[in-house]
Design a protein around this motif. Structure first.
Motif, short mmCIF file in Angstrom:
data_model
loop_
_atom_site.label_atom_id
_atom_site.label_comp_id
_atom_site.label_asym_id
_atom_site.label_seq_id
_atom_site.Cartn_x
_atom_site.Cartn_y
_atom_site.Cartn_z
N ALA A 130 13.69 -3.32 3.51
CA ALA A 130 12.22 -3.21 3.49
C ALA A 130 11.63 -2.74 4.81
O ALA A 130 10.54 -2.17 4.82
CB ALA A 130 11.61 -4.56 3.11
N LEU A 168 8.26 -7.20 4.80
CA LEU A 168 7.45 -6.89 3.62
C LEU A 168 5.96 -6.90 3.94
O LEU A 168 5.14 -6.58 3.08
CB LEU A 168 7.71 -7.91 2.52
CG LEU A 168 9.08 -7.81 1.84
CD1 LEU A 168 9.32 -9.03 0.96
CD2 LEU A 168 9.17 -6.54 1.03
N VAL A 223 10.95 -4.42 -3.65
CA VAL A 223 11.28 -5.84 -3.45
C VAL A 223 10.20 -6.72 -4.05
O VAL A 223 10.48 -7.70 -4.75
CB VAL A 223 11.51 -6.16 -1.95
CG1 VAL A 223 11.64 -7.67 -1.73
CG2 VAL A 223 12.74 -5.43 -1.43
N ARG A 224 8.94 -6.36 -3.82
CA ARG A 224 7.83 -7.11 -4.43
C ARG A 224 7.90 -7.06 -5.95
O ARG A 224 7.73 -8.07 -6.63
CB ARG A 224 6.49 -6.58 -3.94
CG ARG A 224 6.16 -6.97 -2.53
CD ARG A 224 4.71 -6.58 -2.18
NE ARG A 224 4.53 -6.60 -0.75
CZ ARG A 224 4.60 -5.54 0.03
NH1 ARG A 224 4.80 -4.33 -0.47
NH2 ARG A 224 4.44 -5.65 1.33
N GLN A 274 18.91 3.02 3.31
CA GLN A 274 17.79 2.25 2.78
C GLN A 274 17.35 2.83 1.43
O GLN A 274 16.92 2.10 0.55
CB GLN A 274 16.60 2.27 3.74
CG GLN A 274 16.73 1.32 4.91
CD GLN A 274 15.51 1.41 5.81
OE1 GLN A 274 15.23 2.47 6.39
NE2 GLN A 274 14.80 0.31 5.94
N ASN A 300 10.65 0.70 -0.55
CA ASN A 300 11.49 -0.48 -0.75
C ASN A 300 10.67 -1.76 -0.69
O ASN A 300 10.98 -2.73 -1.39
CB ASN A 300 12.61 -0.53 0.29
CG ASN A 300 13.70 0.47 -0.01
OD1 ASN A 300 13.69 1.15 -1.03
ND2 ASN A 300 14.65 0.59 0.89
N GLN A 301 9.65 -1.77 0.14
CA GLN A 301 8.77 -2.95 0.17
C GLN A 301 8.18 -3.18 -1.22
O GLN A 301 8.17 -4.30 -1.72
CB GLN A 301 7.66 -2.76 1.21
CG GLN A 301 8.18 -2.75 2.63
CD GLN A 301 7.17 -2.23 3.64
OE1 GLN A 301 6.04 -1.87 3.30
NE2 GLN A 301 7.59 -2.17 4.90
#
Length: 131
Positions: free
Chosen positions: A88, A128, A98-99, A53, A94-95
């Motif tokens: 995510a 997310l 991605v956002r 991840q 990572n969340q």
């Protein structure tokens, strides 16, 4: 892609051998089928695997997945959504990535539209914290 599915030993081996960077490159410049295969492999590599991840974003994998989510065919969108979900899930950094790449907005648009990837999109939004 299936050699690493739910197999931590193989997930580690692919990362240690440097296999994530070529998959990201394929996402960036491959054929539609190549992009789908790369997204599926990244989905499986990052499933329940914190080291991977972290390695996928380090290799630059978030933005190409978001682009596939936005501009790919239905199969590409579905595989990209599952990959983003796995990246995510339980991973705040990572969340945020991605956002920041616009992934949450693209996922929300897909959910509102008539995408065939509804299950994957919903799962990605939930990972997310957007669902």
């Amino acid at each position: 892609a299936n050699l690493v599915r739910c197999n931590p030993t193989n997930q580690d081996a692919v990362r240690v051998a440097g296999g994530i960077v070529p998959l990201v490159r394929l996402l960036e410049g491959g054929s539609a089928g190549g992009k789908q295969a790369a997204a599926a492999a990244l989905r499986n590599l990052s499933h329940n695997h914190p080291a991977n991840q972290g390695a996928v974003p380090f290799a630059g994998g978030i933005a190409p997945l978001v682009r596939l989510l936005e501009g790919g065919n239905e199969a590409g969108k579905e595989r990209a959504a599952w990959a983003l979900r796995n990246l995510a899930l339980n991973h705040p950094a990572n969340q945020g990535a991605v956002r920041a790449a616009g992934g949450a907005a693209v996922l929300a648009r897909l959910l509102e539209g008539s995408s065939g990837a509804t299950e994957a999109v919903t799962a990605a939004l939930a990972a997310l914290g957007e669902a």
